[in-house]
Motif scaffolding. Sequence first.
Motif, PDB file in Angstrom:
ATOM      1  N   GLY A  30       0.792  -1.221   0.000  1.00 28.05           N
ATOM      2  CA  GLY A  30       0.000   0.000   0.000  1.00 28.05           C
ATOM      3  C   GLY A  30       0.827   1.276   0.000  1.00 28.05           C
ATOM      4  O   GLY A  30       0.692   2.119  -0.885  1.00 28.05           O
ATOM      5  N   ASP A  31       1.717   1.443   0.986  1.00 26.39           N
ATOM      6  CA  ASP A  31       2.503   2.667   1.075  1.00 26.39           C
ATOM      7  C   ASP A  31       3.552   2.757  -0.033  1.00 26.39           C
ATOM      8  O   ASP A  31       3.853   3.844  -0.533  1.00 26.39           O
ATOM      9  CB  ASP A  31       3.184   2.765   2.442  1.00 26.39           C
ATOM     10  N   GLU A  32       4.108   1.610  -0.442  1.00 29.64           N
ATOM     11  CA  GLU A  32       5.051   1.604  -1.565  1.00 29.64           C
ATOM     12  C   GLU A  32       4.357   2.063  -2.843  1.00 29.64           C
ATOM     13  O   GLU A  32       4.897   2.848  -3.620  1.00 29.64           O
ATOM     14  CB  GLU A  32       5.624   0.206  -1.766  1.00 29.64           C
ATOM     15  N   ALA A  33       3.145   1.560  -3.053  1.00 33.18           N
ATOM     16  CA  ALA A  33       2.380   1.950  -4.233  1.00 33.18           C
ATOM     17  C   ALA A  33       2.061   3.444  -4.195  1.00 33.18           C
ATOM     18  O   ALA A  33       2.187   4.144  -5.211  1.00 33.18           O
ATOM     19  CB  ALA A  33       1.097   1.135  -4.317  1.00 33.18           C
ATOM     20  N   ALA A  34       1.656   3.935  -3.037  1.00 31.76           N
ATOM     21  CA  ALA A  34       1.328   5.362  -2.915  1.00 31.76           C
ATOM     22  C   ALA A  34       2.534   6.226  -3.271  1.00 31.76           C
ATOM     23  O   ALA A  34       2.405   7.250  -3.952  1.00 31.76           O
ATOM     24  CB  ALA A  34       0.832   5.665  -1.501  1.00 31.76           C
ATOM     25  N   ARG A  35       3.740   5.844  -2.815  1.00 27.97           N
ATOM     26  CA  ARG A  35       4.942   6.615  -3.149  1.00 27.97           C
ATOM     27  C   ARG A  35       5.218   6.584  -4.648  1.00 27.97           C
ATOM     28  O   ARG A  35       5.589   7.597  -5.242  1.00 27.97           O
ATOM     29  CB  ARG A  35       6.144   6.072  -2.375  1.00 27.97           C
ATOM     30  N   ALA A  36       5.037   5.403  -5.253  1.00 26.56           N
ATOM     31  CA  ALA A  36       5.267   5.282  -6.695  1.00 26.56           C
ATOM     32  C   ALA A  36       4.269   6.132  -7.482  1.00 26.56           C
ATOM     33  O   ALA A  36       4.639   6.804  -8.453  1.00 26.56           O
ATOM     34  CB  ALA A  36       5.165   3.818  -7.118  1.00 26.56           C
ATOM     35  N   TRP A  37       3.016   6.113  -7.069  1.00 24.53           N
ATOM     36  CA  TRP A  37       2.000   6.922  -7.747  1.00 24.53           C
ATOM     37  C   TRP A  37       2.303   8.413  -7.570  1.00 24.53           C
ATOM     38  O   TRP A  37       2.162   9.193  -8.508  1.00 24.53           O
ATOM     39  CB  TRP A  37       0.610   6.613  -7.193  1.00 24.53           C
ATOM     40  N   ALA A  38       2.721   8.792  -6.366  1.00 29.32           N
ATOM     41  CA  ALA A  38       2.977  10.201  -6.067  1.00 29.32           C
ATOM     42  C   ALA A  38       4.082  10.775  -6.952  1.00 29.32           C
ATOM     43  O   ALA A  38       4.075  11.972  -7.257  1.00 29.32           O
ATOM     44  CB  ALA A  38       3.332  10.372  -4.595  1.00 29.32           C
ATOM     45  N   ILE A  81      -5.024  -2.788  -3.914  1.00 24.78           N
ATOM     46  CA  ILE A  81      -3.894  -2.236  -3.165  1.00 24.78           C
ATOM     47  C   ILE A  81      -4.481  -1.596  -1.916  1.00 24.78           C
ATOM     48  O   ILE A  81      -5.293  -0.671  -1.998  1.00 24.78           O
ATOM     49  CB  ILE A  81      -3.133  -1.166  -3.982  1.00 24.78           C
ATOM     50  N   THR A  82      -4.095  -2.089  -0.754  1.00 23.11           N
ATOM     51  CA  THR A  82      -4.683  -1.604   0.491  1.00 23.11           C
ATOM     52  C   THR A  82      -4.018  -0.292   0.890  1.00 23.11           C
ATOM     53  O   THR A  82      -2.953  -0.276   1.510  1.00 23.11           O
ATOM     54  CB  THR A  82      -4.523  -2.643   1.615  1.00 23.11           C
ATOM     55  N   LEU A  83      -4.648   0.811   0.512  1.00 19.33           N
ATOM     56  CA  LEU A  83      -4.134   2.115   0.900  1.00 19.33           C
ATOM     57  C   LEU A  83      -4.319   2.328   2.397  1.00 19.33           C
ATOM     58  O   LEU A  83      -5.268   1.839   2.999  1.00 19.33           O
ATOM     59  CB  LEU A  83      -4.873   3.214   0.137  1.00 19.33           C
ATOM     60  N   THR A  84      -3.408   3.082   2.989  1.00 21.96           N
ATOM     61  CA  THR A  84      -3.507   3.454   4.391  1.00 21.96           C
ATOM     62  C   THR A  84      -3.710   4.963   4.479  1.00 21.96           C
ATOM     63  O   THR A  84      -3.544   5.693   3.488  1.00 21.96           O
ATOM     64  CB  THR A  84      -2.235   3.079   5.151  1.00 21.96           C
ATOM     65  N   ALA A  85      -4.048   5.434   5.676  1.00 17.94           N
ATOM     66  CA  ALA A  85      -4.184   6.877   5.883  1.00 17.94           C
ATOM     67  C   ALA A  85      -2.876   7.585   5.556  1.00 17.94           C
ATOM     68  O   ALA A  85      -2.864   8.692   5.005  1.00 17.94           O
ATOM     69  CB  ALA A  85      -4.605   7.153   7.322  1.00 17.94           C
ATOM     70  N   GLY A 130      -0.613   6.608   3.302  1.00 16.61           N
ATOM     71  CA  GLY A 130      -0.470   6.665   1.856  1.00 16.61           C
ATOM     72  C   GLY A 130      -1.345   7.739   1.236  1.00 16.61           C
ATOM     73  O   GLY A 130      -0.926   8.449   0.311  1.00 16.61           O
ATOM     74  N   VAL A 131      -2.567   7.865   1.735  1.00 21.03           N
ATOM     75  CA  VAL A 131      -3.471   8.899   1.234  1.00 21.03           C
ATOM     76  C   VAL A 131      -2.889  10.282   1.501  1.00 21.03           C
ATOM     77  O   VAL A 131      -2.896  11.165   0.635  1.00 21.03           O
ATOM     78  CB  VAL A 131      -4.868   8.757   1.880  1.00 21.03           C
ATOM     79  N   SER A 132      -2.342  10.477   2.709  1.00 23.13           N
ATOM     80  CA  SER A 132      -1.741  11.763   3.064  1.00 23.13           C
ATOM     81  C   SER A 132      -0.551  12.081   2.165  1.00 23.13           C
ATOM     82  O   SER A 132      -0.367  13.227   1.734  1.00 23.13           O
ATOM     83  CB  SER A 132      -1.304  11.730   4.533  1.00 23.13           C
ATOM     84  N   LEU A 133       0.265  11.075   1.872  1.00 21.61           N
ATOM     85  CA  LEU A 133       1.416  11.272   0.991  1.00 21.61           C
ATOM     86  C   LEU A 133       0.970  11.734  -0.395  1.00 21.61           C
ATOM     87  O   LEU A 133       1.548  12.660  -0.977  1.00 21.61           O
ATOM     88  CB  LEU A 133       2.216   9.975   0.888  1.00 21.61           C
ATOM     89  N   LEU A 134      -0.066  11.103  -0.933  1.00 21.49           N
ATOM     90  CA  LEU A 134      -0.566  11.480  -2.255  1.00 21.49           C
ATOM     91  C   LEU A 134      -1.078  12.917  -2.260  1.00 21.49           C
ATOM     92  O   LEU A 134      -0.827  13.678  -3.197  1.00 21.49           O
ATOM     93  CB  LEU A 134      -1.679  10.516  -2.681  1.00 21.49           C
ATOM     94  N   LYS A 135      -1.768  13.293  -1.194  1.00 24.95           N
ATOM     95  CA  LYS A 135      -2.295  14.658  -1.127  1.00 24.95           C
ATOM     96  C   LYS A 135      -1.169  15.681  -1.022  1.00 24.95           C
ATOM     97  O   LYS A 135      -1.214  16.740  -1.664  1.00 24.95           O
ATOM     98  CB  LYS A 135      -3.250  14.780   0.052  1.00 24.95           C
ATOM     99  N   ARG A 136      -0.141  15.369  -0.214  1.00 27.13           N
ATOM    100  CA  ARG A 136       0.988  16.297  -0.091  1.00 27.13           C
ATOM    101  C   ARG A 136       1.755  16.425  -1.405  1.00 27.13           C
ATOM    102  O   ARG A 136       2.440  17.423  -1.634  1.00 27.13           O
ATOM    103  CB  ARG A 136       1.940  15.837   1.018  1.00 27.13           C
ATOM    104  N   SER A 137       1.648  15.415  -2.262  1.00 24.41           N
ATOM    105  CA  SER A 137       2.337  15.437  -3.555  1.00 24.41           C
ATOM    106  C   SER A 137       1.509  16.098  -4.648  1.00 24.41           C
ATOM    107  O   SER A 137       1.922  16.120  -5.807  1.00 24.41           O
ATOM    108  CB  SER A 137       2.696  14.006  -3.976  1.00 24.41           C
ATOM    109  N   GLY A 138       0.328  16.606  -4.270  1.00 23.64           N
ATOM    110  CA  GLY A 138      -0.457  17.368  -5.234  1.00 23.64           C
ATOM    111  C   GLY A 138      -1.764  16.750  -5.664  1.00 23.64           C
ATOM    112  O   GLY A 138      -2.509  17.371  -6.431  1.00 23.64           O
ATOM    113  N   ALA A 139      -2.072  15.527  -5.222  1.00 23.52           N
ATOM    114  CA  ALA A 139      -3.347  14.909  -5.587  1.00 23.52           C
ATOM    115  C   ALA A 139      -4.482  15.635  -4.876  1.00 23.52           C
ATOM    116  O   ALA A 139      -4.501  15.708  -3.647  1.00 23.52           O
ATOM    117  CB  ALA A 139      -3.350  13.434  -5.224  1.00 23.52           C
TER     118      ALA A 139
END
Length: 340
Positions: A117-125, A138-142, A144-153
């Motif tokens: 989950g968190d590895e995928a979130a970093r790759a997507w970001a 892919i089991t996203l976590t809170a 991972g969601v926060s990382l995506l948002k900080r990266s501009g999602a």
Amino acid sequence: MSQTPKKSAELPVPTSTDVARLAGVSRATVSYVLNNTSAVRISEPTRRRVREAAEELGYVPHAAARSLRAGHTRMVLLPTAHIPVGPLYGQFFNELHWALRNLDYTVVQYGSLGLSGDEAARAWAELRPVAVVSLGEITLTARGVSLLKRSGAKAVITMGPQRVEGAHSLVMDQREVGIAAARHLLERGHRRIGAILPEEPGLELFSKPRLAGLRKAVTGTGARVEPLGMRYDEESAAALAARWRDLDLDAVFAYNDEYAQLLMRALQDAGVDVPGETAVMGADDLLMGKLLRPSLSTVHMELPPGQFLADLVDRLVAHPTDQVENHDLMGAHAVPRESS
């Protein structure tokens, strides 16, 4: 002997300046037209002249440069499925692709096989998408969601049987499929119900909740549910059919229409009468099920149109919010046919 210098096979890359020169307009006008900017009024003849010039020169706007100017991309990232999701979900995602494209988004499918989950979130970001729509395998976590948002999602949307903290959730409770199947079989008088659990990895995301729905629906009725593993191949179906009478079952919910068709043929080849000895039921309501003999009873799932999700993405990108939205979308009902 002198040699003639070799000419480069590479053609010069056309620029917006070249388009402006050919169309007889400013570079700003080229940018407004090709980026579909609505804030500036440009006549239709001028727009047409710019597009024709760009086509003649083979000019394509630079996505990265456009993203830097806008502060974000127009990319919606859809992680690719690691499991066979079937024709029903395939149709839904095709509709979503077209609807997003019509809203001027670029849809990128990302292969996340082997990532957690968190590895995928970093790759997507790393791709800086403006939105992510995840099917849920892919089991996203809170985190991972926060990382995506900080990266501009501006929008992170999950589709699946459960909610994810911080993400907008389209909850598709697969238990409803099992409940609808069980209620139909119970109404037909069946009390010894098999439940096919595909042995292919990943499908437990759907099969386990459907089994839970079956069990919930038969509680207090005196009926029993027997889980049965089966691979999606003829050998596995034939092996299960060969010992069918020893299982003492009078009905089976075969996960979906494709597994149901495979099992029903194997049961018929083994001399088991369908539906006389065993009722067979699938899910997805595929066309082929109507054409079988006997025709296949099934569960029809009411998925939202792809346009619904595309409009949700567009709204959340335009008006990002920390207040998450949760939508319960799964509806299911039995479609009785000859096999039950």
